[in-house]
Scaffold this motif. Structure first.
Motif, mmCIF file in Angstrom:
data_model
loop_
_atom_site.group_PDB
_atom_site.id
_atom_site.type_symbol
_atom_site.label_atom_id
_atom_site.label_comp_id
_atom_site.label_asym_id
_atom_site.label_seq_id
_atom_site.Cartn_x
_atom_site.Cartn_y
_atom_site.Cartn_z
ATOM 1 N N GLU A 1 11.272 0.212 -9.180
ATOM 2 C CA GLU A 1 11.666 -0.130 -7.811
ATOM 3 C C GLU A 1 11.084 -1.493 -7.441
ATOM 4 N N GLU B 1 9.136 -3.305 -4.922
ATOM 5 C CA GLU B 1 8.203 -2.924 -3.852
ATOM 6 C C GLU B 1 7.012 -3.868 -3.900
ATOM 7 N N ASN C 1 10.769 -7.042 -8.971
ATOM 8 C CA ASN C 1 10.161 -5.828 -9.524
ATOM 9 C C ASN C 1 9.426 -6.097 -10.818
ATOM 10 N N GLN D 1 6.339 3.605 -5.142
ATOM 11 C CA GLN D 1 7.631 4.277 -5.137
ATOM 12 C C GLN D 1 8.238 4.348 -6.534
ATOM 13 N N SER D 2 7.835 3.446 -7.397
ATOM 14 C CA SER D 2 8.383 3.396 -8.749
ATOM 15 C C SER D 2 7.987 4.636 -9.543
#
Length: 290
Positions: free
Chosen positions: A165, A167, A192, A212-213
């Motif tokens: 993701e 982020e 990313n 979040q990844s």
């Protein structure tokens, strides 16, 4: 005496030492060795972090009015595990509390590490049993060191970490191994990806919380070789390398170092896991090699 266990399938040949249940070698059918082979820069390959992750304030903690001392990352990485399940593609190792561990960590436990091959991937599972009569407080994590570069024709700076993701990568700064109260963007992030440079680790590990990844991949310049590392089950991630050394550690953590102002009460430790008497706890990471 420490034993060496070898797992094998058509894609991977993997070696694990019974001391620390430590993953030491991952050789692919493409003839690449993916693990750092230990050396002067750092004598480990992939230690297990238990029953703490990181550093305690003054290397001590308190529980029920008593004070105990533990070194950084705990004691399991330096102890002999017992192989309890072995096949061509599965190895399970067990460490049980004993008189020595109970002096520094007053919780009866069984810690299991299991490695299982699935085609070109390894699944590493941490299983913990509370065999005592009270709640057990612990942290656990991995610390695998991967060779960078993988091939002699490449440079360290040819590699990057790619997160699944896009982020912001905000690192929690460290002060003598303890977490400060402030964060800062990781230098060099591009969307990313994080290009690897030795200077990333000149101020100790990059500590990331609640990404979040679900995966982070270590890739060479054209993404022809690397590792896809699944971290979904772990709330924290450490990324580390010894100064100017040819490896990078991707470290999935349940737990982290004490904050600089921590009370030292283990029951109040941020990120600590709690397991009821008779309880069972499990987390796994997976790495695919290509």
């Amino acid at each position: 005496m420490s034993a060496s266990i070898t797992l094998h399938n058509p894609y991977l040949t993997v070696r694990i030492k019974s001391k620390g249940a430590e993953l030491c070698s991952v050789r692919h059918s493409n003839e690449l060795e993916y693990m750092w082979q230990a050396g002067e820069a750092w004598p480990k390959h992939s230690p297990v972090l238990f029953p703490i992750v990181g550093t305690l304030v003054n290397n001590t903690y308190t529980y029920e009015g008593n004070s105990y001392s533990l070194p950084r990352h705990g004691f399991a990485r330096d102890m002999e595990f017992t192989p309890t399940q072995l096949s061509e593609t599965v190895a399970k190792f067990t460490l049980r509390s004993n008189a020595h561990t109970l002096q520094v960590y007053p919780f009866p436990f069984r810690l299991h590490l299991q490695y299982e091959l699935h085609n070109d991937s390894i699944c590493c599972s941490y299983e913990i049993e509370n065999i005592g009569d009270s709640d057990m407080y612990f942290s656990v994590g991995g610390h695998p060191a991967f060779a960078v570069p993988l091939q002699s024709t490449e440079q360290y700076s040819d590699y990057q970490l790619r997160f699944s993701e896009t982020e912001p990568l905000l690192r929690w700064k460290l002060d003598n191994g303890l977490l400060r109260n402030d964060t800062a963007p990781v230098a060099g992030q591009l969307n990313n990806t994080l290009p690897l440079q030795p200077s990333l680790f000149y101020e100790d590990a990059i500590v990331l919380k609640h990404l979040q990844s679900e995966t982070v991949s270590l890739l060479n310049a054209d993404a022809s070789h690397g590792i896809e590392f699944r971290i979904k089950e772990f709330p924290h991630l450490g990324i580390w390398g010894a100064k100017d050394a040819p490896f990078v550690c991707i470290e999935p953590w349940c737990g982290h170092a004490d904050p600089v102002n921590h009370s030292q009460h283990i029951t109040e430790k941020p990120g600590i896991e709690t397991l009821a008497p008779g309880g069972f706890w499990q987390r796994s990471w997976q790495a695919r090699f290509f």
